[in-house]
Design a protein around this motif. Structure first.
Motif, PDB file in Angstrom:
ATOM      1  N   GLU A  15      -9.769  48.782  -6.106  1.00 31.39           N
ATOM      2  CA  GLU A  15     -10.760  49.812  -5.774  1.00 31.39           C
ATOM      3  C   GLU A  15     -12.148  49.411  -6.270  1.00 31.39           C
ATOM      4  OE1 GLU A  15      -9.077  53.306  -7.521  1.00 31.39           O
ATOM      5  OE2 GLU A  15      -7.767  53.684  -5.801  1.00 31.39           O
ATOM      6  N   LYS A  16     -12.219  48.922  -7.515  1.00 28.87           N
ATOM      7  CA  LYS A  16     -13.506  48.490  -8.068  1.00 28.87           C
ATOM      8  C   LYS A  16     -14.082  47.331  -7.270  1.00 28.87           C
ATOM      9  CE  LYS A  16     -12.542  49.674 -12.885  1.00 28.87           C
ATOM     10  NZ  LYS A  16     -12.275  49.103 -14.204  1.00 28.87           N
ATOM     11  N   ARG A  17     -13.237  46.361  -6.954  1.00 27.21           N
ATOM     12  CA  ARG A  17     -13.679  45.184  -6.226  1.00 27.21           C
ATOM     13  C   ARG A  17     -14.146  45.560  -4.813  1.00 27.21           C
ATOM     14  NH1 ARG A  17      -9.202  42.514  -6.070  1.00 27.21           N
ATOM     15  NH2 ARG A  17      -9.268  42.044  -8.288  1.00 27.21           N
ATOM     16  N   THR A  18     -13.448  46.503  -4.189  1.00 29.36           N
ATOM     17  CA  THR A  18     -13.817  46.945  -2.848  1.00 29.36           C
ATOM     18  C   THR A  18     -15.200  47.578  -2.857  1.00 29.36           C
ATOM     19  OG1 THR A  18     -11.505  47.311  -2.277  1.00 29.36           O
ATOM     20  CG2 THR A  18     -13.152  48.432  -0.932  1.00 29.36           C
ATOM     21  N   ILE A  19     -15.474  48.402  -3.844  1.00 28.32           N
ATOM     22  CA  ILE A  19     -16.791  49.046  -3.957  1.00 28.32           C
ATOM     23  C   ILE A  19     -17.873  47.998  -4.164  1.00 28.32           C
ATOM     24  CG2 ILE A  19     -18.205  50.532  -5.427  1.00 28.32           C
ATOM     25  CD1 ILE A  19     -15.592  52.175  -5.917  1.00 28.32           C
ATOM     26  N   ARG A  20     -17.597  47.037  -5.054  1.00 28.55           N
ATOM     27  CA  ARG A  20     -18.561  45.980  -5.347  1.00 28.55           C
ATOM     28  C   ARG A  20     -18.835  45.125  -4.112  1.00 28.55           C
ATOM     29  NH1 ARG A  20     -15.826  43.452  -9.579  1.00 28.55           N
ATOM     30  NH2 ARG A  20     -15.904  45.333 -10.812  1.00 28.55           N
ATOM     31  N   ASN A  21     -17.773  44.755  -3.413  1.00 33.06           N
ATOM     32  CA  ASN A  21     -17.920  43.916  -2.225  1.00 33.06           C
ATOM     33  C   ASN A  21     -18.660  44.651  -1.108  1.00 33.06           C
ATOM     34  OD1 ASN A  21     -16.596  41.813  -3.451  1.00 33.06           O
ATOM     35  ND2 ASN A  21     -14.656  42.150  -2.406  1.00 33.06           N
ATOM     36  N   LYS A  22     -18.386  45.947  -0.976  1.00 31.63           N
ATOM     37  CA  LYS A  22     -19.050  46.737   0.058  1.00 31.63           C
ATOM     38  C   LYS A  22     -20.554  46.811  -0.220  1.00 31.63           C
ATOM     39  CE  LYS A  22     -16.652  50.174   1.608  1.00 31.63           C
ATOM     40  NZ  LYS A  22     -16.005  51.506   1.783  1.00 31.63           N
ATOM     41  N   ARG A  60     -25.163  33.885  -2.569  1.00 30.76           N
ATOM     42  CA  ARG A  60     -24.489  34.553  -3.680  1.00 30.76           C
ATOM     43  C   ARG A  60     -23.253  35.299  -3.167  1.00 30.76           C
ATOM     44  NH1 ARG A  60     -28.729  37.156  -5.542  1.00 30.76           N
ATOM     45  NH2 ARG A  60     -29.459  35.276  -6.543  1.00 30.76           N
ATOM     46  N   ALA A  61     -23.366  35.892  -1.982  1.00 31.09           N
ATOM     47  CA  ALA A  61     -22.217  36.589  -1.396  1.00 31.09           C
ATOM     48  C   ALA A  61     -21.077  35.613  -1.126  1.00 31.09           C
ATOM     49  CB  ALA A  61     -22.634  37.294  -0.113  1.00 31.09           C
ATOM     50  N   VAL A  62     -21.411  34.367  -0.812  1.00 33.38           N
ATOM     51  CA  VAL A  62     -20.379  33.343  -0.602  1.00 33.38           C
ATOM     52  C   VAL A  62     -19.663  33.065  -1.919  1.00 33.38           C
ATOM     53  CG1 VAL A  62     -19.968  30.919  -0.048  1.00 33.38           C
ATOM     54  CG2 VAL A  62     -21.522  32.257   1.358  1.00 33.38           C
ATOM     55  N   THR A  63     -20.422  32.891  -2.993  1.00 37.68           N
ATOM     56  CA  THR A  63     -19.795  32.567  -4.279  1.00 37.68           C
ATOM     57  C   THR A  63     -18.943  33.716  -4.787  1.00 37.68           C
ATOM     58  OG1 THR A  63     -21.689  33.321  -5.599  1.00 37.68           O
ATOM     59  CG2 THR A  63     -21.673  31.015  -4.915  1.00 37.68           C
ATOM     60  N   LYS A  64     -19.279  34.941  -4.392  1.00 38.81           N
ATOM     61  CA  LYS A  64     -18.501  36.107  -4.812  1.00 38.81           C
ATOM     62  C   LYS A  64     -17.305  36.361  -3.894  1.00 38.81           C
ATOM     63  CE  LYS A  64     -21.467  36.977  -8.036  1.00 38.81           C
ATOM     64  NZ  LYS A  64     -21.165  36.632  -9.421  1.00 38.81           N
ATOM     65  N   GLY A  65     -17.216  35.592  -2.814  1.00 43.66           N
ATOM     66  CA  GLY A  65     -16.077  35.732  -1.917  1.00 43.66           C
ATOM     67  C   GLY A  65     -16.222  36.829  -0.891  1.00 43.66           C
ATOM     68  N   VAL A  66     -17.418  37.342  -0.711  1.00 45.65           N
ATOM     69  CA  VAL A  66     -17.631  38.423   0.254  1.00 45.65           C
ATOM     70  C   VAL A  66     -17.728  37.863   1.671  1.00 45.65           C
ATOM     71  CG1 VAL A  66     -19.166  40.323   0.916  1.00 45.65           C
ATOM     72  CG2 VAL A  66     -18.765  39.828  -1.488  1.00 45.65           C
ATOM     73  N   PHE A  67     -18.413  36.735   1.812  1.00 43.28           N
ATOM     74  CA  PHE A  67     -18.535  36.070   3.103  1.00 43.28           C
ATOM     75  C   PHE A  67     -18.006  34.647   2.977  1.00 43.28           C
ATOM     76  CE2 PHE A  67     -22.043  39.188   3.662  1.00 43.28           C
ATOM     77  CZ  PHE A  67     -21.599  39.768   4.833  1.00 43.28           C
ATOM     78  N   HIS A  68     -17.578  34.086   4.084  1.00 45.12           N
ATOM     79  CA  HIS A  68     -17.137  32.700   4.119  1.00 45.12           C
ATOM     80  C   HIS A  68     -18.365  31.799   4.192  1.00 45.12           C
ATOM     81  CE1 HIS A  68     -15.079  29.072   5.551  1.00 45.12           C
ATOM     82  NE2 HIS A  68     -14.002  29.607   4.991  1.00 45.12           N
ATOM     83  N   LEU A  69     -18.268  30.634   3.597  1.00 40.30           N
ATOM     84  CA  LEU A  69     -19.385  29.691   3.557  1.00 40.30           C
ATOM     85  C   LEU A  69     -19.889  29.357   4.962  1.00 40.30           C
ATOM     86  CD1 LEU A  69     -21.259  27.710   2.081  1.00 40.30           C
ATOM     87  CD2 LEU A  69     -19.425  26.039   2.194  1.00 40.30           C
ATOM     88  N   ASN A  70     -18.984  29.075   5.882  1.00 37.74           N
ATOM     89  CA  ASN A  70     -19.397  28.703   7.229  1.00 37.74           C
ATOM     90  C   ASN A  70     -20.089  29.853   7.956  1.00 37.74           C
ATOM     91  OD1 ASN A  70     -18.278  26.258   6.711  1.00 37.74           O
ATOM     92  ND2 ASN A  70     -16.532  26.493   8.084  1.00 37.74           N
ATOM     93  N   THR A  71     -19.682  31.079   7.673  1.00 38.74           N
ATOM     94  CA  THR A  71     -20.306  32.248   8.289  1.00 38.74           C
ATOM     95  C   THR A  71     -21.766  32.343   7.870  1.00 38.74           C
ATOM     96  OG1 THR A  71     -18.190  33.417   8.240  1.00 38.74           O
ATOM     97  CG2 THR A  71     -20.180  34.752   8.527  1.00 38.74           C
ATOM     98  N   VAL A  72     -22.005  32.212   6.574  1.00 40.14           N
ATOM     99  CA  VAL A  72     -23.373  32.298   6.062  1.00 40.14           C
ATOM    100  C   VAL A  72     -24.203  31.122   6.560  1.00 40.14           C
ATOM    101  CG1 VAL A  72     -24.759  32.207   3.955  1.00 40.14           C
ATOM    102  CG2 VAL A  72     -22.786  33.714   4.081  1.00 40.14           C
TER     103      VAL A  72
END
Length: 92
Positions: A15-22, A60-72
């Motif tokens: 739940e915490k991770r979902t909020i952070r990622n969102k 930074r979103a890539v390093t946190k795992g929110v987006f894939h490297l290739n997407t960014v």
């Protein structure tokens, strides 16, 4: 439902991770929106500055795992190509 302590903890962590990622995903989308608005306005300088501001946030979103490297990488490439096209259309 979770029947043991470790499963309940996992639910809390998720739940915490979902909020952070969102929040991170929303922030990145906001930066991208600013770049796209600058491109739409036709001002190459403002668009380039907006892209420079957006790039570290996207990485930074890539390093946190929110987006894939290739997407960014793809998004950054397409945005920079659109910014370059502003100068080409203005000169032509």
């Amino acid at each position: 439902m979770a029947n043991n302590a470790s499963a309940r903890k996992r639910i809390r962590q998720t739940e915490k991770r979902t909020i952070r990622n969102k929040a991170r995903r929303s922030r990145v989308r906001g930066f991208i929106r600013k770049v796209e608005q600058a491109i739409a306005s036709g001002d190459k300088g403002i668009a380039a500055a907006a892209l420079v501001a957006a790039q570290p946030e996207m990485q930074r979103a890539v390093t946190k795992g929110v987006f894939h490297l290739n997407t960014v990488s793809r998004k950054l490439s397409r945005l920079s190509a659109r910014i370059k096209a502003i100068g080409a259309t203005a000169e032509a």
